[in-house]
Structure formats: C-alpha cells, structure tokens
Design an enzyme around this catalytic site. Structure first.
Site, PDB file in Angstrom:
ATOM      1  N   ASP A  82       0.774  -1.161   0.111  1.00 22.40           N
ATOM      2  CA  ASP A  82      -0.076   0.069  -0.027  1.00 22.40           C
ATOM      3  C   ASP A  82       0.810   1.419  -0.038  1.00 22.40           C
ATOM      4  O   ASP A  82       2.118   1.284   0.186  1.00 22.40           O
ATOM      5  CB  ASP A  82      -1.272  -0.078   1.145  1.00 22.40           C
ATOM      6  N   ASN A  85      -7.903  -2.941  14.125  1.00 21.58           N
ATOM      7  CA  ASN A  85      -9.318  -3.070  13.707  1.00 21.58           C
ATOM      8  C   ASN A  85      -9.331  -4.260  12.841  1.00 21.58           C
ATOM      9  O   ASN A  85     -10.414  -4.407  12.100  1.00 21.58           O
ATOM     10  CB  ASN A  85      -9.879  -1.790  13.028  1.00 21.58           C
ATOM     11  N   GLU A 132      -9.829  -1.777   5.184  1.00 16.98           N
ATOM     12  CA  GLU A 132     -10.399  -1.556   6.549  1.00 16.98           C
ATOM     13  C   GLU A 132     -11.913  -2.542   6.483  1.00 16.98           C
ATOM     14  O   GLU A 132     -12.269  -3.149   5.507  1.00 16.98           O
ATOM     15  CB  GLU A 132     -10.936  -0.089   6.249  1.00 16.98           C
TER      16      GLU A 132
HETATM   17  C1  F6R Z   1       1.162  -1.658   6.063  1.00 17.05           C
HETATM   18  C2  F6R Z   1      -0.138  -2.386   6.090  1.00 17.05           C
HETATM   19  C3  F6R Z   1      -0.770  -2.430   7.554  1.00 17.05           C
HETATM   20  C4  F6R Z   1       0.036  -2.746   8.664  1.00 17.05           C
HETATM   21  C5  F6R Z   1      -0.970  -2.447   9.766  1.00 17.05           C
HETATM   22  C6  F6R Z   1      -0.191  -2.828  11.310  1.00 17.05           C
HETATM   23  O1  F6R Z   1       1.983  -1.830   4.647  1.00 17.05           O
HETATM   24  O2  F6R Z   1      -0.173  -3.163   5.180  1.00 17.05           O
HETATM   25  O3  F6R Z   1      -1.892  -3.414   7.222  1.00 17.05           O
HETATM   26  O4  F6R Z   1       0.582  -4.014   8.492  1.00 17.05           O
HETATM   27  O5  F6R Z   1      -1.696  -1.509  10.048  1.00 17.05           O
HETATM   28  O6  F6R Z   1       0.706  -1.728  11.310  1.00 17.05           O
HETATM   29  P1  F6R Z   1       1.852  -1.908  12.368  1.00 17.05           P
HETATM   30  O7  F6R Z   1       2.812  -3.115  12.042  1.00 17.05           O
HETATM   31  O8  F6R Z   1       2.736  -0.597  12.271  1.00 17.05           O
HETATM   32  O9  F6R Z   1       1.043  -1.984  13.783  1.00 17.05           O
END
Ligand code: F6R
Length: 262
Positions: free
Chosen positions: A67, A136, A143
């Site tokens: 992303d 979440n 999301e």
């Molecule tokens: C980022 C991504 C998100 C993160 C998730 C957890 O490329 O795809 O799904 O893996 O938001 O983020 P952290 O590891 O920073 O808690």
C-alpha cells in the site's frame, strides 16, 4: 491456518524468516509482497542478517508493497515508498528498480491501481506475502467492510487507523485520509502468506482473525480461506486466543512445525 506462538519479538522474526527462506528456496526470481509498519521489522532484520550470511540472495527478487498513502509526496520520508526503501530494499540488498510501490500520486489513481495488479500478474504472482494486522483487523489498508473480492484500489482510512499511524508523523502533521492498497482478492492470490504480530494491542484483532467467524468486519479473517497462511505471534498478541495451548501443543509435539496446523 498455522499459528506459532513465540516467546518474544526476536523469535517471531526468526521463525518467520526461516519459513520465508524455505518458501523462496530455489526460485530464480522470487516475488515478495511487502508490508510496512512496525510488525515486520524483526522479520526484515532477520532476513537482512541471513542475506549477509549468504543463506539467501535477494538481488534478483522482485518486490510489491501492499500500500501507499494518497496525497503524500513519494519523496517524503514517511511515504511507504521511502519506508520500504529504508527498511527492506537497502537492508535486504534488493535491486531498487525491481521493487514496486503503488502510486499514490498518480493523476488517474484507478488506472494506476489496475496497472499495479497487472504488474503483479506479469511478474508471475507473489510467492510470499508479508502481512501485519491493524488493531481493527485490517490487512494492507483493507478496512472493515472491505470486499473479499477487492483488487488494488483507493480506500478511505478509518479514524482508528489514522490514530494508530499518527505515531509515525510529527506533531501537527496530518496522517493522510486515503491510500491505495492491494485488495483482499489480490492478497489472497499470493502463494504463501506470513503474518507477523506482536503486542497486546493486537490481541483482539488476532482472536477475531484466527477464531472468529470469517467476516468483512475483520478483513484478516479471510486468511482462514488461504491454503498456506502462517501467523507468527508473540505471547502478548496471542493472549486472547482460546486455542493457544492447542497451537503450542502442535508446535511442540512434532519436529517440523512447517507441516502442521494448516
Ligand atoms: C502496512 C499495512 C498495514 C499494517 C498494519 C499494522 O503496509 O499493510 O496493514 O501491517 O496497519 O501496522 P503496524 O505493524 O505498524 O502495527
């Protein structure tokens, strides 16, 4: 789904790296799917260490990030393009020309997103997709309520995700409101998935993903449908799993955890 519970973050990185190397072994042009954020750092550090030792060579590998934010300069240090360069491309000694990140500043975002999905297909698909999970239950930036069939596209970030990611931004700097993310359908086409999760703040999301019903309210629960999904957790992230002892038993009772729990 295979669930491995580790004593600490370092072991999470080691177990996940073992499996990634196993899965990529012998592939002349491995294709890696790359997550950003805090979760995969221990895995990337361990892969970098193994690359230095000569256990694996990423110089021919191709990378596709999950992303990117919309409305952030790709040269901004917090763009995912720069984050992937710092945390993955350089330490793993990948060829930067072979590592792709969705274009969040394209004039035609929908066309760029469709082109991204095509590029993944043209590369032969992702061999190993690295994932984290949002508090979440999101994967990538899919999301809650995201379609299980979704492809790479623009998504609106929830306030919770923006609050969670505010820690990376300087005070007064706004977390972007939108992103381009690989879809759940795109992610599910990867041959193998490895998710790394640490910390108690992820325990509810982990419980919903592993033991809850498959539901768009917890997008990560789609992993229950993947034939090769490994989830590596520390004790805190595993603390709400009702089947934690069962997962520990599986890992302890057979010599090769690679063959279990799927
Ligand atoms: C980022 C991504 C998100 C993160 C998730 C957890 O490329 O795809 O799904 O893996 O938001 O983020 P952290 O590891 O920073 O808690």
């Amino acid at each position: 789904m295979e669930v491995v519970i580790c004593s600490d973050e370092r072991q999470v990185g080691e177990i996940a790296a073992d499996r990634v190397i196993d899965w990529l072994f012998g592939l002349p042009t491995p294709v890696l799917g790359l997550a950003t954020g805090s979760s995969p750092i221990a895995l990337y550090e361990e892969l970098a260490r193994r690359a230095v030792l000569g256990d694996i060579d990423f110089s021919h590998a191709i990378g596709f990030a999950l992303d990117e934010y919309v409305g952030i300069d790709p040269e901004h240090e917090l763009s995912y393009k720069q984050t992937i360069r710092r945390t993955v491309v350089e330490p793993l000694r990948m060829n930067p020309a072979r590592v792709h990140v969705p274009d969040g500043s394209a004039e035609d975002l929908a066309a760029a997103a469709a082109e991204y999905d095509r590029a993944i297909k043209d590369a032969g698909g992702v061999d190993v997709q690295v994932l984290g999970i949002g508090s979440n239950g999101h994967i990538g930036f899919n999301e809650p309520t995201s379609s299980f069939a979704s492809r790479t596209r623009v998504k609106t970030l929830t306030q919770r995700t923006r609050d969670d990611n505010a820690r990376f931004f300087a005070e007064g700097e706004q977390v972007p409101t939108h992103c381009v993310t690989q879809g759940l359908g795109t992610i599910m086409e990867a041959k193998h998935l490895v998710m790394v999760v640490t910390g108690e703040h992820k325990a509810d999301a982990v419980e919903a993903m592993v033991e809850g019903p498959v539901s768009a309210m917890c997008p990560a629960s789609i992993l229950q449908f993947h034939p090769s999904a490994l989830v590596v957790l520390d004790e805190a992230a595993a603390s709400k799993l009702h089947y934690a002892d069962y997962f520990r038993h599986i890992a302890a009772s057979k010599p090769d955890v690679a063959e279990q729990g799927r």
